[in-house]
Design a protein around this motif. Structure first.
Motif, short mmCIF file in Angstrom:
data_model
loop_
_atom_site.label_atom_id
_atom_site.label_comp_id
_atom_site.label_asym_id
_atom_site.label_seq_id
_atom_site.Cartn_x
_atom_site.Cartn_y
_atom_site.Cartn_z
N GLY A 289 -45.66 8.33 12.85
CA GLY A 289 -46.81 7.41 12.77
C GLY A 289 -48.09 7.58 13.45
N GLY A 290 -48.62 7.82 15.00
CA GLY A 290 -49.31 7.92 15.42
C GLY A 290 -49.23 7.24 16.97
N GLY A 291 -47.93 6.50 16.85
CA GLY A 291 -48.09 5.69 18.69
C GLY A 291 -48.25 6.82 19.33
N ARG A 292 -48.63 5.27 20.66
CA ARG A 292 -48.81 6.92 21.69
C ARG A 292 -48.55 6.37 22.90
N ARG A 293 -48.33 5.19 23.48
CA ARG A 293 -48.36 4.17 25.56
C ARG A 293 -47.43 3.37 24.23
N LEU A 294 -45.89 3.81 25.34
CA LEU A 294 -44.85 2.82 25.20
C LEU A 294 -44.96 2.06 26.82
N LEU A 295 -43.71 1.01 26.82
CA LEU A 295 -43.47 0.18 27.83
C LEU A 295 -42.16 -0.39 27.76
N ASP A 296 -41.29 0.61 28.31
CA ASP A 296 -39.72 0.12 29.27
C ASP A 296 -39.85 -1.34 29.52
N ILE A 297 -39.85 -2.59 29.02
CA ILE A 297 -39.51 -3.33 30.16
C ILE A 297 -38.17 -3.69 30.73
N GLY A 298 -38.06 -3.75 32.07
CA GLY A 298 -36.57 -3.49 32.05
C GLY A 298 -36.05 -2.09 32.53
N CYS A 299 -36.81 -1.22 32.73
CA CYS A 299 -36.26 0.20 32.64
C CYS A 299 -35.44 0.78 33.35
N GLY A 300 -34.50 0.09 34.11
CA GLY A 300 -33.71 0.39 34.87
C GLY A 300 -33.40 1.90 35.19
N ALA A 301 -32.83 2.93 35.21
CA ALA A 301 -32.78 4.40 35.80
C ALA A 301 -33.41 5.28 34.91
N GLY A 302 -33.70 5.11 33.80
CA GLY A 302 -34.55 5.29 33.50
C GLY A 302 -33.84 6.25 31.69
N ARG A 303 -32.67 5.51 31.25
CA ARG A 303 -31.16 6.06 29.89
C ARG A 303 -32.65 6.31 29.53
N ASN A 304 -33.62 5.12 28.55
CA ASN A 304 -34.25 4.97 27.11
C ASN A 304 -35.66 5.92 27.72
N ALA A 305 -36.14 5.44 28.83
CA ALA A 305 -37.71 5.96 28.88
C ALA A 305 -37.86 7.34 29.26
N VAL A 306 -37.30 8.06 30.08
CA VAL A 306 -36.88 9.52 30.57
C VAL A 306 -37.01 10.02 28.58
N PRO A 307 -35.98 9.72 27.61
CA PRO A 307 -35.58 10.20 26.95
C PRO A 307 -37.15 10.44 26.09
N LEU A 308 -38.07 8.84 25.95
CA LEU A 308 -38.59 8.61 25.54
C LEU A 308 -39.93 9.70 26.06
N VAL A 309 -40.25 9.80 27.53
CA VAL A 309 -40.67 11.18 28.01
C VAL A 309 -41.18 12.11 27.09
N LEU A 310 -39.92 12.62 26.51
CA LEU A 310 -39.11 13.65 26.26
C LEU A 310 -39.72 13.68 24.25
N GLN A 311 -39.91 12.59 23.73
CA GLN A 311 -40.18 12.43 22.40
C GLN A 311 -41.69 12.50 22.30
N GLY A 312 -42.73 12.43 23.18
CA GLY A 312 -44.41 12.58 24.00
C GLY A 312 -45.03 11.12 24.04
#
Length: 231
Positions: A38-61
């Motif tokens: 839908g056009g979202g671009r910038r995302l903040l992962d608060i308490g991202c830990g070891a990247g379990r969600n952050a890295v896959p979200l990077v791969l989503q774009g």
């Protein structure tokens, strides 16, 4: 750089290693995929830990910024990025949940996955929620995954002077909320429940049973930010 959580389990090599192997939350991935389309671009992962969600979200774009208070976790997140998303970028910062080094009204999507339940006081929890609101753009999405009050017996009472803080689960202070309390606190900060994503409780036990070990009950759901109504 000093590690604020040095000597705690959150910076223990075994704990960090376990989190580094954790898969992403699939519901979060599905919600983020729709928002990204839908056009979202910038995302903040608060308490991202070891990247379990952050890295896959990077791969989503997504253009992802991740914050955490464990230096070991942030290093593990950077290593996971190198392995799973070589050549991609992930902004990482050592910061507490209630003081985010992020510009106001700059994020299209905010993730609070297993972080707000680690607040040690009701005031810290509320400050963290309002920090999320501060950095959210109008219309931004918020994905929440946090401890449910259903984890604990009804007879349990919060610590003196606190509203949501209990110690039964880990021995240390942590925040446990009912769905109604979570919705009310987020509403006060300007977030409304996303009707397309039902609020659910995971690991809910049969009536009358009490937590004696294993996983707590978690609340999971999505919200949107429209701004605080001061009227």
């Amino acid at each position: 750089m000093n590690d604020p959580l040095s000597g705690t389990p959150w910076s223990d090599a075994a704990t960090v290693g376990g989190f580094a192997q954790s898969p992403p939350n699939q519901t979060l991935m599905d919600v983020a995929d729709v928002r990204r389309a839908g056009g979202g671009r910038r995302l903040l992962d608060i308490g991202c830990g070891a990247g379990r969600n952050a890295v896959p979200l990077v791969l989503q774009g997504w253009t992802v910024a991740g914050t955490d208070l464990s230096l070991g976790m942030l290093r593990a997140a950077q290593q996971r990025l190198t392995i799973e998303a070589p050549g991609r970028r992930l902004g990482l910062a050592l910061a507490p949940m209630e003081h985010l080094p992020i510009a106001g009204s700059s994020m299209d999507f905010i993730v609070a996955h297993g972080i707000w339940n680690l607040a040690r006081t009701t005031a810290q929890f509320r400050a963290a929620v309002h920090e999320a609101a501060r950095v959210a753009r109008p219309g931004a999405s918020l994905f929440v995954f946090t401890f449910s009050r259903a984890t604990l017996p009804d007879s349990d009472r919060p610590l003196a002077g606190e509203r949501y803080v209990f110690t039964r689960f880990s021995g240390g202070p942590q925040v446990f909320l009912t769905i109604e309390e979570l919705v009310a606190e987020l509403r006060e900060a300007g977030f409304s429940q996303d009707p397309s994503i039902p609020l659910v409780e995971h690991n809910r036990r049969s009536p009358g049973t009490v937590y004696v070990g294993g996983s707590p009950v978690f609340i999971e759901g999505a919200f949107s930010y429209s701004g605080k109504d001061d009227g």
